[in-house]
Design a protein around this motif. Sequence first.
Motif, PDB file in Angstrom:
ATOM      1  N   LYS A 177       0.832  -1.208   0.000  1.00  0.00           N
ATOM      2  CA  LYS A 177       0.000   0.000   0.000  1.00  0.00           C
ATOM      3  C   LYS A 177       0.865   1.256   0.000  1.00  0.00           C
ATOM      4  N   ALA A 178       1.961   1.193   0.757  1.00  0.00           N
ATOM      5  CA  ALA A 178       2.821   2.369   0.917  1.00  0.00           C
ATOM      6  C   ALA A 178       3.510   2.776  -0.380  1.00  0.00           C
ATOM      7  N   ILE A 179       3.729   1.794  -1.287  1.00  0.00           N
ATOM      8  CA  ILE A 179       4.469   2.132  -2.508  1.00  0.00           C
ATOM      9  C   ILE A 179       3.547   2.293  -3.726  1.00  0.00           C
ATOM     10  N   GLU A 180       2.234   2.160  -3.512  1.00  0.00           N
ATOM     11  CA  GLU A 180       1.314   2.194  -4.659  1.00  0.00           C
ATOM     12  C   GLU A 180       1.439   3.486  -5.465  1.00  0.00           C
ATOM     13  N   ARG A 181       1.418   4.630  -4.786  1.00  0.00           N
ATOM     14  CA  ARG A 181       1.437   5.905  -5.515  1.00  0.00           C
ATOM     15  C   ARG A 181       2.752   6.100  -6.267  1.00  0.00           C
ATOM     16  N   SER A 182       3.880   5.837  -5.596  1.00  0.00           N
ATOM     17  CA  SER A 182       5.176   6.051  -6.246  1.00  0.00           C
ATOM     18  C   SER A 182       5.369   5.077  -7.405  1.00  0.00           C
ATOM     19  N   TYR A 183       4.923   3.833  -7.232  1.00  0.00           N
ATOM     20  CA  TYR A 183       5.055   2.857  -8.319  1.00  0.00           C
ATOM     21  C   TYR A 183       4.162   3.236  -9.496  1.00  0.00           C
ATOM     22  N   THR A 184       2.933   3.628  -9.213  1.00  0.00           N
ATOM     23  CA  THR A 184       2.002   4.017 -10.279  1.00  0.00           C
ATOM     24  C   THR A 184       2.550   5.198 -11.075  1.00  0.00           C
ATOM     25  N   THR A 185       3.152   6.152 -10.375  1.00  0.00           N
ATOM     26  CA  THR A 185       3.760   7.298 -11.059  1.00  0.00           C
ATOM     27  C   THR A 185       4.895   6.846 -11.969  1.00  0.00           C
TER      28      THR A 185
END
Length: 201
Positions: A87-95
């Motif tokens: 969950k913690a890396i979802e935004r950075s990975y999606t970017t």
Amino acid sequence: MNKPTTESLVQLFNDLKLKHMAETLSAELPTLPLAEQNAVLRHLSRWAETEKAERQAALIQSRIRNARFQRIQTVDGFDFAYSKATKAIERSYTTLHQNLTRDCLPSAVFAGSAGLGKTHLARALGYAACQKGISTLFTTAAQMVNHLAHAQKASVLESELQKYRRPLVLICDELGYVQMDVQASNLFFQVISARHDAGSG
């Protein structure tokens, strides 16, 4: 599809590297009656668009084959809600995933305990690169180091190094599972250093 124009069709021909067809069209189309011009533009544009799409699809399939993923995994098939870590890396990975282009190649290290989905996410990133026509290679650290070590013994190290330097995106999996001696570390460094200097991902 927008109404085809001479300019758009010439651009299509140029995209397909049909230079002489583009030149002939520009020179001869204006000599035809208007109704014939429209018919030529309509039909040739449709056929050229189909050819371009088929070539693009073939290129993508070739990139996927050459990437050697072993299995195809996409970001749509990943459950980021699986754990607090994912969950913690979802935004950075999606970017990272969404911004992937030839001018913005990924540079990332996926770290974490076994079973988090690091390989899945790495393959998904590589698959996205292939979809955009970007050359990609998926390998494990052990495979790469072993291949390079054998190549060094066979005096063909430079050609083998090129296999790992050439793709714009290199995904090296299972790095944490490999114990590298001095020779292996040196070979691994040669690949990473060359890719860094070239600006590859």
